[in-house]
Write an enzyme that holds these catalytic residues in place. Sequence first.
Site, PDB file in Angstrom:
ATOM      1  N   MET A   1      70.827 -37.975   0.562  1.00  0.00           N
ATOM      2  CA  MET A   1      70.015 -39.128   0.989  1.00  0.00           C
ATOM      3  C   MET A   1      69.008 -39.545  -0.363  1.00  0.00           C
ATOM      4  O   MET A   1      68.594 -40.515  -0.501  1.00  0.00           O
ATOM      5  CB  MET A   1      69.023 -38.909   2.153  1.00  0.00           C
ATOM      6  CG  MET A   1      69.802 -38.896   3.263  1.00  0.00           C
ATOM      7  SD  MET A   1      70.944 -40.102   3.657  1.00  0.00           S
ATOM      8  CE  MET A   1      72.493 -39.416   4.009  1.00  0.00           C
TER       9      MET A   1
ATOM     10  N   GLY B   1      75.385 -37.010   6.041  1.00  0.00           N
ATOM     11  CA  GLY B   1      74.307 -36.371   6.841  1.00  0.00           C
ATOM     12  C   GLY B   1      74.955 -36.270   8.113  1.00  0.00           C
ATOM     13  O   GLY B   1      74.241 -35.383   8.738  1.00  0.00           O
ATOM     14  N   GLN B   2      75.630 -37.033   8.739  1.00  0.00           N
ATOM     15  CA  GLN B   2      76.234 -36.960  10.005  1.00  0.00           C
ATOM     16  C   GLN B   2      77.532 -36.302  10.136  1.00  0.00           C
ATOM     17  O   GLN B   2      78.455 -36.718   9.310  1.00  0.00           O
ATOM     18  CB  GLN B   2      76.046 -38.490  10.523  1.00  0.00           C
ATOM     19  CG  GLN B   2      74.498 -39.048  10.709  1.00  0.00           C
ATOM     20  CD  GLN B   2      74.547 -40.397  11.236  1.00  0.00           C
ATOM     21  OE1 GLN B   2      74.124 -40.370  12.647  1.00  0.00           O
ATOM     22  NE2 GLN B   2      74.728 -41.690  10.893  1.00  0.00           N
TER      23      GLN B   2
ATOM     24  N   CYS C   1      72.447 -44.079   6.045  1.00  0.00           N
ATOM     25  CA  CYS C   1      72.430 -42.922   5.286  1.00  0.00           C
ATOM     26  C   CYS C   1      73.806 -42.984   4.405  1.00  0.00           C
ATOM     27  O   CYS C   1      73.511 -42.140   3.532  1.00  0.00           O
ATOM     28  CB  CYS C   1      72.372 -41.642   6.323  1.00  0.00           C
ATOM     29  SG  CYS C   1      74.049 -41.629   7.176  1.00  0.00           S
ATOM     30  N   MET C   2      74.725 -43.715   4.577  1.00  0.00           N
ATOM     31  CA  MET C   2      75.880 -43.425   3.752  1.00  0.00           C
ATOM     32  C   MET C   2      76.520 -44.856   3.040  1.00  0.00           C
ATOM     33  O   MET C   2      77.313 -44.648   2.398  1.00  0.00           O
ATOM     34  CB  MET C   2      77.237 -43.030   4.874  1.00  0.00           C
ATOM     35  CG  MET C   2      76.777 -41.578   5.238  1.00  0.00           C
ATOM     36  SD  MET C   2      76.050 -40.621   4.041  1.00  0.00           S
ATOM     37  CE  MET C   2      77.427 -40.648   2.574  1.00  0.00           C
TER      38      MET C   2
ATOM     39  N   LYS D   1      70.518 -24.645  13.731  1.00  0.00           N
ATOM     40  CA  LYS D   1      70.794 -25.431  14.562  1.00  0.00           C
ATOM     41  C   LYS D   1      71.977 -25.395  15.225  1.00  0.00           C
ATOM     42  O   LYS D   1      72.311 -25.619  16.348  1.00  0.00           O
ATOM     43  CB  LYS D   1      70.925 -26.800  13.768  1.00  0.00           C
ATOM     44  CG  LYS D   1      69.476 -27.357  13.334  1.00  0.00           C
ATOM     45  CD  LYS D   1      69.495 -28.990  12.746  1.00  0.00           C
ATOM     46  CE  LYS D   1      70.456 -29.058  11.590  1.00  0.00           C
ATOM     47  NZ  LYS D   1      69.947 -27.993  10.234  1.00  0.00           N
TER      48      LYS D   1
END
Lengths: 225, 773
Positions: B360, B397-398, B175-176, B86
């Site tokens: 997650m 995640g981000q 997510c967090m 990615k």
Amino acid sequence: MRQGYIIIGFCIVLLVAAGIIVKASLSEEQALNYSEIIPMPGTNTLPIEEGVFKLSNNAEEFLDLVNRGVSSNQTLTSYYNRRAYPGAPPTIPHPTEEAHSMGGKDCLQCHQNGGYVDKYKAFAPVSPHTDYINCKQCHVPVKSTGLFKANNWYKMEAPEAKQQALLGSPPIIPHSLEMRNNCLSCHGGPSAPKEIRVTHPNRVNCRQCHALNDNAKNTTKIWTR
Amino acid sequence: MMNRRNFLKKAAAASAMAAAATMIPGILFASDQVDDNITGDINWTKGPCRFCGVGCGVLIGTQKGKAVAVKGDPNSSVNKGLLCVKGYHQIMCTSSADRLTKPLVKKNGKYVETSMEEALDLVASKMKETIEKHGKDSVAMYTSGQSTIPEGYVASKFMKGAIGTNNLDCNARLCMASAVTGFLTTFGADEPMGCYEDIEYANVFVLWGNNMAEMHPVLFSRMLDNRLTRKNVKIIDLATRTTRTSKAADKSILFKPQADLAIANAICYEIINNGWVNNSFVEKHIVFNKGKTNIGYGLEDKFKFKDKATPIDFEQYKTFLEGYRPDKVEAITGVSAKDIKYLASLYGDPNLKVVSYWCMGLNQHTRGTWMNNLVYNIHLLTGKISQPGNGPFSLTGQPSACGTAREVGTFTHKLPKGVVTNKKHRELAAKIWKVPYDRIPDKPTYHATEMFRAVDRGDIKFIWTQVTNPLVSLPKTGRYRPAMQKDSCFVVVSDVFPTPTSDVADVILPAAWHVEKSGMYGNSERRTQYWDKMVEAPGEAMPDAWMTIEIAKRMGYGDLFPYSKENHHEEIYNEYRQFHVGKKHNMAPVEVLKKQSGVIWPYIEETGKSTQWRFNSKYDPACDSTKEFDFYGKPNGKAVIWQRPYEPAPEVPDNEYPFWLNTGRVIEHWHTGSMTRRIPVLHQAVPNAYVEFHPDDAKQMGIRNKQKVKVISRRGTTVLPASINERGMPTKGQVFVPFFDESMLINDVTLDAFCPISKEPDYKKCAVRIEKV
């Protein structure tokens, strides 16, 4: 008496064999051990120099291939077609059986040392960075040729080794060496695209003569005509 | 210092110049002249990767005003020159033909191109009009863990400081949030204590429901490299699905969904039972608490819950753990007592350094806060924390879930420092923002799921989303899509590409992508990273922060946003830094960030260094230096071991819906796929979503690979091709679907139950049935 000699002889053979195995395994361990290069602030922690001598064991064979005119069925066009831009990780052009494998042995059995693969009628290209075993982290299969949306991607031109200080002087390496520090994996051997295969793979110490044009951090700018 | 590379380069240049000068006398050669025509001569600029929370350093190659290539930044200690697929191809999305370059305004059901001026005027007047008619709490903003630090900061200042509503939340809630509440309840301070360098020291890596080989591939490669080069390094994969990570691990342990609660408690039982407790650590640095039980699942609108901590002693905690003897919980966990004892022995061995990783699997969990607490319990009982190679590490995640969502605080209850319910924190914010103190409301309003429920109910009449795609990423999108389509709510969407969310917008604002603007991100290891704008954004596309500022100005708050267009990112960051002054969270000045590939906070002014291990007085000057460890997030300096029981999931498979549904990602795609699906290499590798089966289940139902099947829950249905023995293999009785594909929306099927403490939804567990199409 004779039996004694046989036993002693046998022991010597064993010792020599053991010695060879130990030496081989040690050198293999060293080859894998890139993290021993101590990161220094302001220097490259990726060992760009480290791969230079890899595959040098095969250099004489590679020269033989050149001399005999054995050519790869890989062309520079097919080489770049598998890359989104020159320097991008190539996609996997063949089906892979182990989708749930990250790579490792499944890939390296062919791509560590290369060799002829009858199924694809081709020589397997050799990876320049076999220490990284999560292969599919960067190399992904091609399951479809379609696009989600049209894309106007501008693919830059491939670098050419035309930059020379003097007529006849060794060309400067036109691409950066990150992840590609093992020159012979692309420039030597039976899988190397004809157009970029060197005439003198047996010289091995490539960067003795070929310097790097890599203005990675916009700092050192090299001289050009 | 001159390394060999520089030496060679300089030698080549010098000798060539000397030679040329003698050959052609009278002609001078400029030593720094660069020929533009030379192919491969690329300008490389550093920055963080656009995608995940690992925060790899990248070098973006530009040529003739275009981004043309990417490589790993060898100077970044995060990735040391390596990226994932990615990262290498990220810039390719910017040339997608359907890029949003002009604002689009819906007029009579059709989108009409307008100028940016006109679109911003319309948004501002709509927002103003809504507030006048329905009050401040009728407008909302929903932002992102992918927003830059300046973007998050101006959004918070605009909503909480200027307008005076707490109607601001972000997708990091999805997510967090459980990681945050886990940190706050156990340590009183958010974000991990350790750093990625732990990988170079640890002997054992325990991955709790975390497919790192695909989701955090660069860190996983760092682990693999350590396993190759050091002796005594093991990777243990604890999961409900066999993945690439399980295959690469030294041991894979599969457990039943939701059973992680029981496993963690059973490990603690074993640690105590075998005398592996680090008694002096526990005596000096730990207190024990229990919280409420049977805390619900948040399935109903306007659900409220507040936990209450009750102090207990070590003996009471031990008695509680009696119920979690490994053989007693085998039926719940599906894990043999032998395997749990093995795990406990790794954590318990004083000679082994252990790092636990999760993402997650633990966070998107109806007991997510509890699960985070429970992993901390293991590390606190054994004292394996805040030291090189020892520690629990919550991965994000981000790319700026930490830097923006958590540190700037783009949640309804948060302020850049502290929470809205705290008077002192509100006073500080009011002072720095130069707004009246009573303008900042003292009560949180809507967390992400509830915000979209409020849209559905008609309570929210204006919503503006930035850098996120909720109609693919929310759970139970089957409810929230029609909700956003209702006439009762005016929807503004800022994005780089059209998405299913922009499809329901009244105004679409074109946003500049990553390297088309300057900014900062903060990654999982508290590392703040700066980048400069490298290429121009197309058309009228604009940085999100500047859109917020333009709207604020039009609504009459211009004096609060006195930033310049060219340099607003830096001016905003300098203002924001004031919130974190002090030893515990000092942020590096922007000049330092520009020079380095990221700095880990707390930044130590005196030495100019990062703090790699917090709460350990050897590394962290914020600690009380008379103690070895100081958990200074809590007033008494002590961390909390929480008594948290096993409680079942809200919806479990039954006769009607016999399968568990688990959702997640694949390495090739980033979240909702709006960027990665536009990158040809990535789309062609995984062109569509699929539903994974255990081969036995597939065989029993007579389902073949690639055959289309319906995945049906009580909420909705999605049709997907089956995937058997491919990327991953769920345990029997479970199916797995990646959520990136907007044409096969699995979130129409998922359940919007959440952790009552963190309000983070559980995307990993609900009940479905399968039908052949």
